[in-house]
Design a protein around this motif. Structure first.
Motif, PDB file in Angstrom:
ATOM      1  N   GLY A   1       0.498  -1.161  -0.118  1.00 17.56           N
ATOM      2  CA  GLY A   1       0.055  -0.179   0.043  1.00 17.56           C
ATOM      3  C   GLY A   1       0.499   1.290  -0.131  1.00 17.56           C
ATOM      4  O   GLY A   1      -0.036   2.374   0.031  1.00 17.56           O
ATOM      5  N   VAL A   2       2.106   1.178   0.053  1.00 15.35           N
ATOM      6  CA  VAL A   2       3.145   2.831  -0.556  1.00 15.35           C
ATOM      7  C   VAL A   2       2.790   3.047  -2.063  1.00 15.35           C
ATOM      8  O   VAL A   2       2.621   2.372  -3.081  1.00 15.35           O
ATOM      9  CB  VAL A   2       4.745   2.090  -0.315  1.00 15.35           C
ATOM     10  CG1 VAL A   2       5.393   2.988  -0.595  1.00 15.35           C
ATOM     11  CG2 VAL A   2       4.557   1.365   0.831  1.00 15.35           C
ATOM     12  N   ASP A   3       2.512   4.712  -2.025  1.00 12.06           N
ATOM     13  CA  ASP A   3       2.849   4.735  -3.291  1.00 12.06           C
ATOM     14  C   ASP A   3       3.990   5.647  -2.849  1.00 12.06           C
ATOM     15  O   ASP A   3       4.800   6.291  -2.626  1.00 12.06           O
ATOM     16  CB  ASP A   3       1.896   6.441  -2.277  1.00 12.06           C
ATOM     17  CG  ASP A   3      -0.128   6.142  -2.685  1.00 12.06           C
ATOM     18  OD1 ASP A   3      -0.244   5.292  -3.179  1.00 12.06           O
ATOM     19  OD2 ASP A   3      -1.102   7.049  -1.615  1.00 12.06           O
ATOM     20  N   ILE A   4       4.017   5.284  -4.691  1.00 11.35           N
ATOM     21  CA  ILE A   4       5.768   5.432  -5.262  1.00 11.35           C
ATOM     22  C   ILE A   4       5.286   6.790  -5.810  1.00 11.35           C
ATOM     23  O   ILE A   4       5.078   6.920  -6.271  1.00 11.35           O
ATOM     24  CB  ILE A   4       5.784   4.855  -6.393  1.00 11.35           C
ATOM     25  CG1 ILE A   4       5.382   3.232  -5.685  1.00 11.35           C
ATOM     26  CG2 ILE A   4       7.832   4.994  -7.144  1.00 11.35           C
ATOM     27  CD1 ILE A   4       6.716   2.758  -4.351  1.00 11.35           C
ATOM     28  N   ILE A   5       6.061   7.988  -5.823  1.00 15.53           N
ATOM     29  CA  ILE A   5       6.163   9.312  -5.430  1.00 15.53           C
ATOM     30  C   ILE A   5       6.889  10.073  -6.445  1.00 15.53           C
ATOM     31  O   ILE A   5       8.293   9.676  -5.781  1.00 15.53           O
ATOM     32  CB  ILE A   5       5.944  10.587  -4.806  1.00 15.53           C
ATOM     33  CG1 ILE A   5       5.030  10.119  -3.697  1.00 15.53           C
ATOM     34  CG2 ILE A   5       5.738  11.540  -5.019  1.00 15.53           C
ATOM     35  CD1 ILE A   5       4.468  10.049  -1.711  1.00 15.53           C
ATOM     36  N   SER A   6       7.313  10.712  -7.912  1.00 15.26           N
ATOM     37  CA  SER A   6       8.193  10.953  -8.645  1.00 15.26           C
ATOM     38  C   SER A   6       8.158  12.077  -8.845  1.00 15.26           C
ATOM     39  O   SER A   6       6.973  12.832  -9.013  1.00 15.26           O
ATOM     40  CB  SER A   6       8.782   9.793  -9.297  1.00 15.26           C
ATOM     41  OG  SER A   6       7.604  10.498 -10.616  1.00 15.26           O
ATOM     42  N   THR A   7       9.622  13.055  -9.101  1.00 16.27           N
ATOM     43  CA  THR A   7       9.151  14.405  -9.313  1.00 16.27           C
ATOM     44  C   THR A   7       9.875  14.575 -11.284  1.00 16.27           C
ATOM     45  O   THR A   7      10.629  14.051 -10.964  1.00 16.27           O
ATOM     46  CB  THR A   7      10.141  15.731  -8.495  1.00 16.27           C
ATOM     47  OG1 THR A   7      11.594  15.040  -8.419  1.00 16.27           O
ATOM     48  CG2 THR A   7       9.333  15.150  -7.550  1.00 16.27           C
ATOM     49  N   THR A   8       8.308  15.302 -11.447  1.00 19.12           N
ATOM     50  CA  THR A   8       8.904  15.212 -13.257  1.00 19.12           C
ATOM     51  C   THR A   8       8.557  16.189 -13.772  1.00 19.12           C
ATOM     52  O   THR A   8       7.746  17.221 -13.214  1.00 19.12           O
ATOM     53  CB  THR A   8       8.413  13.926 -14.474  1.00 19.12           C
ATOM     54  OG1 THR A   8       9.244  14.710 -15.430  1.00 19.12           O
ATOM     55  CG2 THR A   8       7.165  13.463 -13.736  1.00 19.12           C
ATOM     56  N   LEU A   9       9.058  17.049 -14.765  1.00 19.82           N
ATOM     57  CA  LEU A   9       8.603  18.168 -15.261  1.00 19.82           C
ATOM     58  C   LEU A   9       7.570  18.263 -16.372  1.00 19.82           C
ATOM     59  O   LEU A   9       6.512  19.249 -15.940  1.00 19.82           O
ATOM     60  CB  LEU A   9       9.312  19.184 -15.804  1.00 19.82           C
ATOM     61  CG  LEU A   9      11.096  19.707 -15.454  1.00 19.82           C
ATOM     62  CD1 LEU A   9      12.244  20.137 -16.467  1.00 19.82           C
ATOM     63  CD2 LEU A   9      10.427  20.901 -13.679  1.00 19.82           C
TER      64      LEU A   9
END
Length: 270
Positions: free
Chosen positions: A191-199
């Motif tokens: 149940g972990v949300d994977i978060i990434s930063t992208t333009l």
């Protein structure tokens, strides 16, 4: 009992010199810490020391003498060496006269992710020791559960990274992972949300409502997060840039997103 070492060919000295190289740090599962503050933090956090070496420089201050007294009260091998040998084993330009060999701690990812509330940081091929050390320190301050270091990331245990953590190396669980594929599935399965930063993201980092289990990916300083990890992310966000700079320093960007999650999960109801 204090052991006095006068020969640079002493086995302890040779071992310390070998730990200047990553392959020996990995082989022996040990790393070096240096300076008053680092050794103090290690003792406070019950780090497992193989031994501690010092020279007369440390005895020139009251703080240094008290530190030696604390060490002598524990079952830690204490070695006195001369200035010449200390300079040979030191990793700094201006040695403070004390250096320790510390055994790495082992952490089990399955134990960590079994918790009801989870906050992870994933380092994807970061190369700057200062950035990595600062992220570790920030994560520690923010109550992050664990840092996962992926293959291609700078060695967590090199001297520059260690110094940049300002002692958080002892209290922040860190796990090195060679291949991320299976881990991503394990995290998602828990149940972990994977978060990434992208333009390319449509939402800013403060426009997202984060849950109780999050894993933020911090990408390489020049290339950002790998396309594979972006594709497998559940949440994609961007940080607003109002001025002329093209991008933010990796550790600054990490801190901004980390503390937005802290704000939401600690200071308002989810």
């Amino acid at each position: 009992m204090i052991k006095e070492i006068i020969s640079p060919s002493n086995q302890n000295i040779k071992h310390i010199k070998s730990l200047h190289k990553r392959k020996y740090r990995d082989k022996h599962k040990e790393f070096l810490i240096e300076g008053l503050r680092s050794v103090e933090h290690g003792l406070e956090n019950n780090a497992e020391f193989r031994n501690i070496c010092y020279n007369d420089v440390i005895t020139s201050s009251n703080r240094g003498c008290k530190l030696l007294e604390k060490i002598s009260q524990r079952k830690i091998e204490l070695c006195k060496i001369n200035d010449k040998i200390f300079k040979e084993i030191s990793t700094t330009d201006s040695p403070q006269g004390i250096l320790g060999v510390v055994k790495r701690r082992y952490y089990d990812l399955e134990d960590i992710i079994s918790k009801d509330k989870l906050f992870l940081i994933i380092l994807d091929k970061l190369q700057d020791p200062g950035n990595v050390g600062t992220i570790i320190r920030t994560a520690d301050a923010a109550g992050v559960s664990c840092i996962i270091s992926l293959k291609g990331t700078v060695d967590i245990y090199n001297s520059k990274t260690i110094r940049s953590t300002m002692g958080s190396i002892f209290s922040m669980p860190i796990i090195h992972i060679e291949t991320i594929g299976d881990v991503i599935e394990i995290l998602k399965g828990n149940g972990v949300d994977i978060i990434s930063t992208t333009l390319e993201a449509e939402r800013y980092h403060f426009e997202v409502k984060y849950g109780r289990k999050n894993a933020i990916i911090i990408g390489n300083e020049g290339n950002g997060i790998s396309n594979e990890l972006i594709k497998r992310s559940d949440i994609k966000v961007k940080i607003p840039i109002i001025g002329n700079a093209e991008s933010l320093n990796a550790s600054i960007a990490a801190g901004i997103i980390i503390y937005e999650i802290v704000r939401q999960t600690h200071f308002q109801k989810i």
